[in-house]
Design a protein around this motif. Structure first.
Motif, PDB file in Angstrom:
ATOM      1  N   ALA A  44     -11.817   0.088  -7.032  1.00  0.00           N
ATOM      2  CA  ALA A  44     -11.203   1.268  -6.407  1.00  0.00           C
ATOM      3  C   ALA A  44     -11.329   2.481  -7.327  1.00  0.00           C
ATOM      4  O   ALA A  44     -11.587   3.601  -6.858  1.00  0.00           O
ATOM      5  CB  ALA A  44      -9.734   0.982  -6.092  1.00  0.00           C
ATOM      6  N   LEU A  45     -11.162   2.274  -8.628  1.00  0.00           N
ATOM      7  CA  LEU A  45     -11.337   3.365  -9.578  1.00  0.00           C
ATOM      8  C   LEU A  45     -12.765   3.885  -9.541  1.00  0.00           C
ATOM      9  O   LEU A  45     -13.005   5.101  -9.573  1.00  0.00           O
ATOM     10  CB  LEU A  45     -10.979   2.889 -10.987  1.00  0.00           C
ATOM     11  CG  LEU A  45     -11.176   3.908 -12.115  1.00  0.00           C
ATOM     12  CD1 LEU A  45     -10.255   5.104 -11.919  1.00  0.00           C
ATOM     13  CD2 LEU A  45     -10.916   3.251 -13.476  1.00  0.00           C
ATOM     14  N   LEU A  47     -14.855   3.768  -6.998  1.00  0.00           N
ATOM     15  CA  LEU A  47     -15.051   4.510  -5.756  1.00  0.00           C
ATOM     16  C   LEU A  47     -14.362   5.870  -5.801  1.00  0.00           C
ATOM     17  O   LEU A  47     -14.900   6.868  -5.305  1.00  0.00           O
ATOM     18  CB  LEU A  47     -14.516   3.691  -4.581  1.00  0.00           C
ATOM     19  CG  LEU A  47     -15.354   2.468  -4.176  1.00  0.00           C
ATOM     20  CD1 LEU A  47     -14.606   1.629  -3.155  1.00  0.00           C
ATOM     21  CD2 LEU A  47     -16.704   2.895  -3.625  1.00  0.00           C
ATOM     22  N   LEU A  48     -13.174   5.910  -6.401  1.00  0.00           N
ATOM     23  CA  LEU A  48     -12.460   7.183  -6.507  1.00  0.00           C
ATOM     24  C   LEU A  48     -13.226   8.177  -7.377  1.00  0.00           C
ATOM     25  O   LEU A  48     -13.359   9.363  -7.025  1.00  0.00           O
ATOM     26  CB  LEU A  48     -11.063   6.943  -7.077  1.00  0.00           C
ATOM     27  CG  LEU A  48     -10.176   8.188  -7.270  1.00  0.00           C
ATOM     28  CD1 LEU A  48      -9.920   8.862  -5.929  1.00  0.00           C
ATOM     29  CD2 LEU A  48      -8.868   7.797  -7.949  1.00  0.00           C
ATOM     30  N   ALA A  49     -13.765   7.685  -8.499  1.00  0.00           N
ATOM     31  CA  ALA A  49     -14.538   8.566  -9.374  1.00  0.00           C
ATOM     32  C   ALA A  49     -15.778   9.078  -8.664  1.00  0.00           C
ATOM     33  O   ALA A  49     -16.131  10.271  -8.773  1.00  0.00           O
ATOM     34  CB  ALA A  49     -14.920   7.813 -10.651  1.00  0.00           C
ATOM     35  N   TRP A  51     -16.195   9.361  -5.359  1.00  0.00           N
ATOM     36  CA  TRP A  51     -15.786  10.277  -4.290  1.00  0.00           C
ATOM     37  C   TRP A  51     -15.493  11.663  -4.852  1.00  0.00           C
ATOM     38  O   TRP A  51     -15.906  12.680  -4.278  1.00  0.00           O
ATOM     39  CB  TRP A  51     -14.545   9.726  -3.590  1.00  0.00           C
ATOM     40  CG  TRP A  51     -13.997  10.647  -2.537  1.00  0.00           C
ATOM     41  CD1 TRP A  51     -14.403  10.785  -1.251  1.00  0.00           C
ATOM     42  CD2 TRP A  51     -12.929  11.583  -2.720  1.00  0.00           C
ATOM     43  NE1 TRP A  51     -13.661  11.747  -0.604  1.00  0.00           N
ATOM     44  CE2 TRP A  51     -12.756  12.257  -1.482  1.00  0.00           C
ATOM     45  CE3 TRP A  51     -12.104  11.923  -3.801  1.00  0.00           C
ATOM     46  CZ2 TRP A  51     -11.780  13.239  -1.310  1.00  0.00           C
ATOM     47  CZ3 TRP A  51     -11.140  12.902  -3.622  1.00  0.00           C
ATOM     48  CH2 TRP A  51     -10.992  13.550  -2.386  1.00  0.00           C
ATOM     49  N   ALA A  52     -14.802  11.704  -5.999  1.00  0.00           N
ATOM     50  CA  ALA A  52     -14.480  12.998  -6.607  1.00  0.00           C
ATOM     51  C   ALA A  52     -15.752  13.712  -7.057  1.00  0.00           C
ATOM     52  O   ALA A  52     -15.909  14.921  -6.826  1.00  0.00           O
ATOM     53  CB  ALA A  52     -13.536  12.787  -7.793  1.00  0.00           C
ATOM     54  N   SER A  55     -17.755  14.838  -3.919  1.00  0.00           N
ATOM     55  CA  SER A  55     -17.104  15.970  -3.259  1.00  0.00           C
ATOM     56  C   SER A  55     -17.318  17.250  -4.054  1.00  0.00           C
ATOM     57  O   SER A  55     -17.571  18.319  -3.478  1.00  0.00           O
ATOM     58  CB  SER A  55     -15.610  15.686  -3.098  1.00  0.00           C
ATOM     59  OG  SER A  55     -15.400  14.554  -2.275  1.00  0.00           O
ATOM     60  N   SER A 167     -20.245  -1.973  -4.945  1.00  0.00           N
ATOM     61  CA  SER A 167     -19.662  -1.182  -3.864  1.00  0.00           C
ATOM     62  C   SER A 167     -20.701  -0.685  -2.877  1.00  0.00           C
ATOM     63  O   SER A 167     -20.366   0.057  -1.955  1.00  0.00           O
ATOM     64  CB  SER A 167     -18.901   0.025  -4.456  1.00  0.00           C
ATOM     65  OG  SER A 167     -17.859  -0.405  -5.299  1.00  0.00           O
TER      66      SER A 167
END
Length: 399
Positions: A44-45, A47-49, A51-52, A55, A167
């Motif tokens: 999850a970390l 994917l979050l990195a 995504w940020a 974006s 992922s």
């Protein structure tokens, strides 16, 4: 008062009934829950990195995960079957026959029974298989060195430098899940289950050859040792009938696909020709040596140091006395990854299913004085893996 007296004076409760498969699975899941939570947190970390970073760069976060590189080939097979080739400017021909069928078959099935697109189905398979792989890796580590080692082992696999591929709509998580549970079945003596999982692994990736070798070599050593002790083949073979059946099953998936390509192309060696056109032939390491020789000396020294670390991990696995099937599997994955002529940047990804290499670091991490220090090391590795994954996925080259 003796332990025996204490036991005899304790009121006896109702005799426990036999455990059903569902209850055994629930107990196993509860035991693995910490490993699954840590693994899911690491991914999850990542994917979050990503995504940020995507974006911030004005890019689609899902595009690189399900719509680039090998993922596109798998989805094309899922949609149209095996019928696509592309000719490159240098004249080489890339055929979709280089890709094994299990992932596209799952993508097609899921997209037909759910609202998901083929890309979404591929991500669902990859993410679900990632959790199953972490569970299997935990199970192997826990059986060999205890539950805490299993948790750290699953966590280390989730923060592997190229763990971002876990992922993506790729086959690494699916193959690793099948391989881990197959090895666990061997460690439990369930050879038919191990062979069946190996059949599925053989329909997923060509590196199933490592798993086939692990089962075959382990069985051969077992039979030779028992025959040497008894000097009678009959009883040895009868006693090990299920082991022999499992080993006989193991290569059928891989062989079935190789035969399929041979019949389709009208040549017994067609599969190997297809792989050679992709640059994936076996050259004994000459391409790797040439790649290193062509680097600037600082980069060449760094790569040699990385290869030295890889060799040291293999030595530590041997010194750790890992069970034969686990050891053979890991070493064979490494050898296959290094002696091929393919794109060098993909080799760390190709070695990712060799999770037993992480057993020595997992045991070493648990020797730190406190759980907090172990967690801190894993957190740093997770952040580094997430940052590297975001940087790589936003790049132009395939992982």
């Amino acid at each position: 008062m003796s332990d025996h007296q204490l036991r005899t004076r304790t009121p006896a409760g109702p005799a426990p009934g036999p455990r059903t498969p569902g209850s055994r699975a629930a107990v196993a899941f509860r035991a693995a829950a910490p490993a699954l939570a840590v693994y899911a947190g690491a991914r999850a970390l990542g994917l979050l990195a990503f995504w940020a970073a995507a974006s911030a760069a004005g890019k689609d976060p899902l595009g690189p995960l399900s719509g680039r590189w090998d993922a596109v080939w798998y989805q094309r097979i899922a949609e149209n079957g095996y019928r696509y080739t592309v000719t490159l400017p240098d004249g080489s021909v890339h055929s979709d026959l280089a890709f094994f069928p299990l992932l596209p078959a799952l993508e097609r099935f899921i997209s037909e029974v759910t609202p998901l697109t083929l890309g979404g189905a591929g991500l669902l398979v990859a993410w679900t298989a990632g959790l199953l792989a972490a569970w299997g890796i935990f199970a192997v580590g826990a059986r060999l060195h205890g539950r805490r080692t299993g948790v750290v082992l699953a966590a280390l696999w989730g923060v592997y430098p190229t763990a971002f591929v876990q992922s993506m709509a790729y086959t690494e998580t699916l193959f690793t899940a099948l391989a881990a549970w197959s090895l666990y079945a061997v460690l439990r003596g369930r050879w038919v289950v191990a062979g069946t999982l190996c059949v599925l692994a053989g329909l997923t990736r060509p590196t199933a050859a490592a798993l086939i070798a692990a089962l075959a070599i382990t069985a051969a050593v077992t039979l030779v040792r028992e025959y040497r002790d008894e000097r009678r083949a009959g009883p040895v073979l009868r006693r090990n009938a299920r082991m022999i059946a499992g080993v006989a099953l193991a290569p059928l998936g891989w062989l079935a696909y190789v035969v399929f390509v041979a019949v389709r192309e009208g040549s017994p060696f067609a599969y190997f020709d297809v792989q050679a056109q992709w640059g994936n032939s076996i050259d004994g390491g000459r391409a790797l040596a040439a790649f290193i020789a062509g680097l600037p000396w600082p980069a060449a020294l760094g790569l040699c140091a990385a290869l030295g670390l890889l060799g040291w991990l293999v030595v530590l696995c041997v010194r750790q006395r890992q069970p034969l099937p686990v050891l053979v599997y890991a070493i064979t994955i490494v050898v296959i990854s290094l002696i091929g002529a393919g794109y060098f940047g993909s080799r760390p990804r190709l070695m990712m299913p060799a999770f037993p290499l992480l057993l020595p670091p997992a045991v070493a991490l648990l020797r730190l004085r406190t759980t907090g220090r172990t967690a801190a090391v894993l957190a740093v590795l997770a952040c580094a893996s997430a940052a590297y994954g975001a940087w790589t996925l936003l790049g132009s080259g395939p992982p």
